[in-house]
Design a protein around this motif. Structure first.
Motif, mmCIF file in Angstrom:
data_model
loop_
_atom_site.group_PDB
_atom_site.id
_atom_site.type_symbol
_atom_site.label_atom_id
_atom_site.label_comp_id
_atom_site.label_asym_id
_atom_site.label_seq_id
_atom_site.Cartn_x
_atom_site.Cartn_y
_atom_site.Cartn_z
ATOM 1 N N GLY A 303 42.814 49.086 43.469
ATOM 2 C CA GLY A 303 42.573 47.875 42.700
ATOM 3 C C GLY A 303 41.736 46.887 43.489
ATOM 4 N N PHE A 304 41.977 46.785 44.804
ATOM 5 C CA PHE A 304 41.316 45.787 45.639
ATOM 6 C C PHE A 304 39.804 45.910 45.582
ATOM 7 C CE2 PHE A 304 39.398 44.364 49.577
ATOM 8 C CZ PHE A 304 39.980 43.119 49.782
ATOM 9 N N TYR A 305 39.272 47.117 45.722
ATOM 10 C CA TYR A 305 37.820 47.303 45.786
ATOM 11 C C TYR A 305 37.150 47.253 44.414
ATOM 12 C CZ TYR A 305 38.844 49.112 50.485
ATOM 13 O OH TYR A 305 39.283 49.258 51.780
ATOM 14 N N ASN A 306 37.937 47.191 43.357
ATOM 15 C CA ASN A 306 37.378 47.289 42.004
ATOM 16 C C ASN A 306 37.828 46.134 41.118
ATOM 17 O OD1 ASN A 306 36.129 50.166 42.099
ATOM 18 N ND2 ASN A 306 38.192 50.451 42.914
ATOM 19 N N LYS A 307 37.835 44.932 41.671
ATOM 20 C CA LYS A 307 38.347 43.774 40.939
ATOM 21 C C LYS A 307 37.547 43.478 39.683
ATOM 22 C CE LYS A 307 40.242 41.688 45.138
ATOM 23 N NZ LYS A 307 40.127 40.609 46.150
ATOM 24 N N THR A 308 36.253 43.803 39.696
ATOM 25 C CA THR A 308 35.424 43.514 38.520
ATOM 26 C C THR A 308 35.211 44.743 37.645
ATOM 27 O OG1 THR A 308 33.396 43.965 39.765
ATOM 28 C CG2 THR A 308 34.199 41.702 39.768
ATOM 29 N N LEU A 309 35.781 45.860 38.047
ATOM 30 C CA LEU A 309 35.572 47.097 37.300
ATOM 31 C C LEU A 309 36.256 47.019 35.933
ATOM 32 C CD1 LEU A 309 34.226 49.877 37.836
ATOM 33 C CD2 LEU A 309 36.480 50.717 38.480
ATOM 34 N N ARG A 310 35.555 47.479 34.899
ATOM 35 C CA ARG A 310 36.082 47.540 33.526
ATOM 36 C C ARG A 310 36.573 46.177 33.048
ATOM 37 N NH1 ARG A 310 39.436 53.253 34.102
ATOM 38 N NH2 ARG A 310 37.780 54.341 35.189
ATOM 39 N N ASN A 311 35.722 45.193 33.254
ATOM 40 C CA ASN A 311 35.994 43.838 32.757
ATOM 41 C C ASN A 311 37.288 43.249 33.316
ATOM 42 O OD1 ASN A 311 33.665 43.845 31.069
ATOM 43 N ND2 ASN A 311 34.788 45.114 29.591
ATOM 44 N N GLY A 312 37.601 43.599 34.544
ATOM 45 C CA GLY A 312 38.761 43.009 35.202
ATOM 46 C C GLY A 312 40.093 43.574 34.771
ATOM 47 N N THR A 313 40.089 44.699 34.034
ATOM 48 C CA THR A 313 41.354 45.271 33.547
ATOM 49 C C THR A 313 41.847 46.425 34.409
ATOM 50 O OG1 THR A 313 40.185 46.829 32.097
ATOM 51 C CG2 THR A 313 40.748 44.651 31.185
ATOM 52 N N TYR A 314 41.110 46.752 35.456
ATOM 53 C CA TYR A 314 41.454 47.899 36.291
ATOM 54 C C TYR A 314 42.316 47.439 37.465
ATOM 55 C CZ TYR A 314 40.706 52.218 38.987
ATOM 56 O OH TYR A 314 40.861 53.385 39.685
ATOM 57 N N HIS A 315 43.510 47.978 37.569
ATOM 58 C CA HIS A 315 44.441 47.551 38.614
ATOM 59 C C HIS A 315 44.630 48.603 39.711
ATOM 60 C CE1 HIS A 315 45.439 44.023 36.293
ATOM 61 N NE2 HIS A 315 45.689 44.793 35.241
ATOM 62 N N GLY A 316 44.127 49.796 39.508
ATOM 63 C CA GLY A 316 44.201 50.819 40.537
ATOM 64 C C GLY A 316 45.561 51.482 40.638
ATOM 65 N N TYR A 317 45.667 52.373 41.606
ATOM 66 C CA TYR A 317 46.853 53.216 41.747
ATOM 67 C C TYR A 317 47.437 53.136 43.154
ATOM 68 C CZ TYR A 317 44.969 54.810 37.376
ATOM 69 O OH TYR A 317 44.493 54.826 36.082
ATOM 70 N N THR A 318 47.043 52.086 43.881
ATOM 71 C CA THR A 318 47.474 51.956 45.284
ATOM 72 C C THR A 318 48.062 50.566 45.540
ATOM 73 O OG1 THR A 318 45.244 51.246 45.903
ATOM 74 C CG2 THR A 318 45.727 53.601 46.075
ATOM 75 N N PRO A 319 49.154 50.200 44.885
ATOM 76 C CA PRO A 319 49.681 48.838 45.057
ATOM 77 C C PRO A 319 50.044 48.502 46.501
ATOM 78 C CG PRO A 319 51.261 50.258 43.911
ATOM 79 C CD PRO A 319 49.959 50.991 43.930
ATOM 80 N N PHE A 320 50.571 49.468 47.250
ATOM 81 C CA PHE A 320 50.929 49.159 48.630
ATOM 82 C C PHE A 320 49.685 48.891 49.475
ATOM 83 C CE2 PHE A 320 51.268 50.781 52.993
ATOM 84 C CZ PHE A 320 52.098 49.787 53.506
ATOM 85 N N LEU A 321 48.710 49.780 49.434
ATOM 86 C CA LEU A 321 47.503 49.599 50.237
ATOM 87 C C LEU A 321 46.720 48.374 49.779
ATOM 88 C CD1 LEU A 321 46.235 53.256 50.783
ATOM 89 C CD2 LEU A 321 47.330 51.737 52.440
ATOM 90 N N ASP A 322 46.711 48.099 48.486
ATOM 91 C CA ASP A 322 46.052 46.886 47.999
ATOM 92 C C ASP A 322 46.673 45.646 48.623
ATOM 93 O OD1 ASP A 322 44.250 48.226 46.414
ATOM 94 O OD2 ASP A 322 45.424 48.041 44.575
ATOM 95 N N SER A 323 48.003 45.622 48.701
ATOM 96 C CA SER A 323 48.697 44.478 49.291
ATOM 97 C C SER A 323 48.410 44.384 50.787
ATOM 98 C CB SER A 323 50.202 44.615 49.057
ATOM 99 O OG SER A 323 50.913 43.588 49.707
#
Length: 672
Positions: A303-323
């Motif tokens: 999610g961190f590297y793709n904050k603007t991906l898909r109009n801001g609706t993309y949250h990713g699959y790595t909540p721990f690494l994002d944090s």
């Protein structure tokens, strides 16, 4: 006489035994060739060789002999096991005998030739020998061979003796006579012959394939010359473990490393040098170093590297690494892998060695003397070093490369299964390796037993096809747009549990963690489908005891080969070393770059500043402003500044030329 007759009768009754006898003779001659090689080159080994170590090297050599012997004798195996009803056809057996003697004599001669040639190259001869001597005239080659024949006459005699042994000891297969109609005993014997021969052939096929590959499981790559590093203490000892036919067979399909002559050596070193001579006067920081190489963890899953991906609706699959990235770590926007295969990620991340044209593991250069984080920190700073991978121990050639680059210990599936605190193969995923959660817990436990400071690396496995999960986790993580993403969520969770355990250990606060991926995975968003997007992997530095080491760098261009020099610079390492990367923290942004080999185009891609150029080895074929044109849709080769293009092209050529030169000439370490 009677015993000789009885033995002959057994072989005639069971022709498969004739085949096995013939193969065993070849094994014996290969071993004698290895002994001749050791004696001829004893001066290279005398200082460190012991009887026990020699026996171990000879034993390891049988693995590579098996592959070479099976490749060489494949026609013999087929011809001797075909369930044919031969009448009196002595001509057939003479042909088989001649094929057997000729093929195995060639293999044996190549081994004996390397007894003489090896001291000049430091490696077993590979298929590159054909290119090396392609420009020599027939007359010159005749003179060279004549001189060597005369000076090594005893090896010539030995070669003749070995060919005579092959001819003399050859055991022919069963010769069946025509069976008269109505002879029931002979008919039954004939039926038995067909059944035994057919079954023997069917059994031999998978056994030969497994022997040629060096293993039977899908988790094991076919062994190559780099696997010899797994059994040796010094690179020169690979000459004992390997044999020449194997080295030639395994490199026949590989593109040779050719050294381009883009510029003179002085100009090349002015533009770029892989020799790092530290000038740091600060005291060395003896921090632990832990490197994670996460299977297929492309940036597209974060999610961190793709904050603007898909109009801001993309949250990713790595909540721990994002944090972790958001609050505690340093990472880079423009960070790239140096390859597209797992076997390319390990040399890049741990030894600052990129992979151009062919993966390092599969080339003769894999037998070079090589350094890496483990060797630099282990030999010069006294670090404990260990590599971890939860697959079968010889999987992917990782154990061999780890040993070659200075890791003193290796922990794989074998060591995991031996630990009474875990459940052994109950934690095996059924295809590749131990599940990431359990193996990372094992990883943390083993580090807690080590004497600090230590340098360790772990290569995960669960985010790999067939993308299965432990039963207890099925349905727990989002499935996403691609089947890998559910496994990405699982591995991210496994990393969270690892850090939960590590945080309680006394070594945690004095540790530098580096997290990257071996390569990207299936591409979903158009940005990651471009030739540059296919290399987008995270590089994350996290030091719990250094609150200043955090942030998001969107100015520098970095790549996996930068990890080693960055770690050593961060620790204020004082020794000189060879590395093709640069310090990702201390190097000015305008001097950073990334260079990849792109297999689809059989060319290079060079990224620096705002620009990317494609290079086919001779000419620049395209240029893009990748920062404003993320999909690489506008080729600006005609409009890019000529000075910028020239500077980028020359520096790229300098890197390629010096890489090929050092790889070919075994110049990857600094001789002290």
């Amino acid at each position: 006489m009677k015993s000789h007759y009885m033995r002959g009768a057994i072989f005639k009754k069971y022709p498969v035994l004739s085949l096995l006898g013939n193969i065993l003779v070849v094994y014996l001659l290969f071993t004698l060739c290895r002994l001749a090689f050791l004696l001829k080159n004893w001066g290279l080994y005398a200082d460190t060789m012991t009887w026990g170590h020699a026996v171990n090297l000879f034993g390891a050599g049988l693995i590579f002999d098996t592959s070479a012997i099976l490749y060489t004798n494949a026609p013999i195996i087929l011809l001797m096991l075909l369930p044919l009803h031969w009448k009196e056809r002595p001509c057939y057996y003479k042909i088989v005998r001649w094929i057997y003697v000729i093929l195995n004599s060639i293999a044996i001669y190549s081994n004996l030739i390397d007894c003489v040639y090896f001291p000049f190259t430091g490696k077993r001869t590979t298929s590159t020998v054909f290119a090396e001597f392609s420009n020599e005239g027939v007359g010159n080659m005749t003179i060279i061979f004549a001189e060597q024949f005369l000076s090594n006459w005893y090896l010539v005699i030995l070669a003749g003796v070995f060919s005579w042994v092959l001819w003399k000891l050859f055991l022919p297969p069963l010769k069946k006579r025509h069976v008269a109609n109505g002879d029931n005993d002979n008919n039954r014997s004939l039926v038995n012959y067909y059944v035994v021969q057919s079954l023997s052939l069917l059994i031999a096929i998978p056994l030969c394939i497994g022997g040629m590959r060096g293993g039977f499981t899908t988790a094991v790559r076919p062994i190559t010359i780099s696997n010899a590093n797994q059994y040796v203490d010094r690179p020169v000892e690979t000459g004992i473990v390997l044999n020449t036919p194997f080295s030639i067979y395994r490199t026949l399909s590989k593109k040779p490393m050719t050294i381009p002559n883009y510029m003179d050596e002085e100009e090349a070193q002015r533009l770029f040098t892989p020799v790092h001579i530290p000038t740091d006067s600060l005291a060395f920081k003896p921090m632990n170093v832990v490197v994670f190489i996460i299977e297929s963890f492309s940036k597209q899953h974060f999610g961190f590297y793709n904050k603007t991906l898909r109009n801001g609706t993309y949250h990713g699959y790595t909540p721990f690494l994002d944090s972790l990235i958001t609050h505690h770590a340093l990472t880079w926007q423009y960070s790239y892998a140096n390859g597209r295969k797992s076997i390319e990620g390990m040399p890049s991340s741990l030894s600052s060695l990129p992979n151009y044209v062919e993966p390092l593991f599969l080339t003769p250069a894999s037998l070079n003397r090589m350094s890496g984080l483990a060797r630099e920190l282990g030999e010069h700073e006294g670090y404990t070093t260990a590599f971890f991978h939860g697959a079968q121990n010889n999987s992917m050639g990782f154990q061999a490369f780890a040993r070659a680059t200075g890791f003193k210990s290796y922990y794989g599936r074998t060591e995991y299964n031996a630990d009474p605190n875990y459940h052994g193969d109950d934690d095996y995923d059924g295809t590749w390796a131990i599940w990431d959660e359990e193996f990372l817990q094992f990883f943390a436990d083993r580090m807690s037993e080590m004497t600090p400071p230590f340098m360790t690396a772990v290569f995960t496995a669960s985010s790999h096809p067939p993308f299965s999960l432990p039963e207890r986790y099925k349905g727990r993580f989002p499935k996403g747009d691609n089947e890998i993403q559910e496994c990405v969520g699982y591995t991210d969770h496994a990393l969270r549990l690892f850090f939960d355990k590590a945080r309680k250990q006394p070594w945690f606060e004095n540790t530098l963690f580096v997290i990257t991926a071996d390569h990207t995975s299936s591409h979903i968003d158009p940005f990651y489908k471009t030739s540059l997007g296919a290399y987008n992997v995270p590089i994350i530095f996290y030091a719990p005891g250094d609150s200043a080491l955090k942030g998001y760098d969107n100015s520098r261009v970095v790549e996996q080969i930068d990890i080693m020099p960055t770690v050593l610079s961060y620790l204020h390492y004082h020794h000189s070393y060879v590395a093709f990367g640069k310090d990702m923290i201390g190097t000015p942004p305008k001097e950073t770059f990334a260079l990849h080999w792109v297999p689809e185009s059989s060319g290079y891609q060079f990224v620096k500043g705002s620009y990317l150029i494609d290079f086919d080895g001779k000419d620049v074929t395209a240029a893009y402003n990748y920062r404003t044109d993320s999909l690489l849709s506008q080729n600006i080769l005609a409009t890019i500044s000529k000075d910028t293009l020239m500077q980028m092209t020359q520096q790229m050529k300098s890197v390629i030329q010096q890489y090929m030169q050092r790889m070919t000439n075994d110049k990857l370490v600094i001789d002290n």
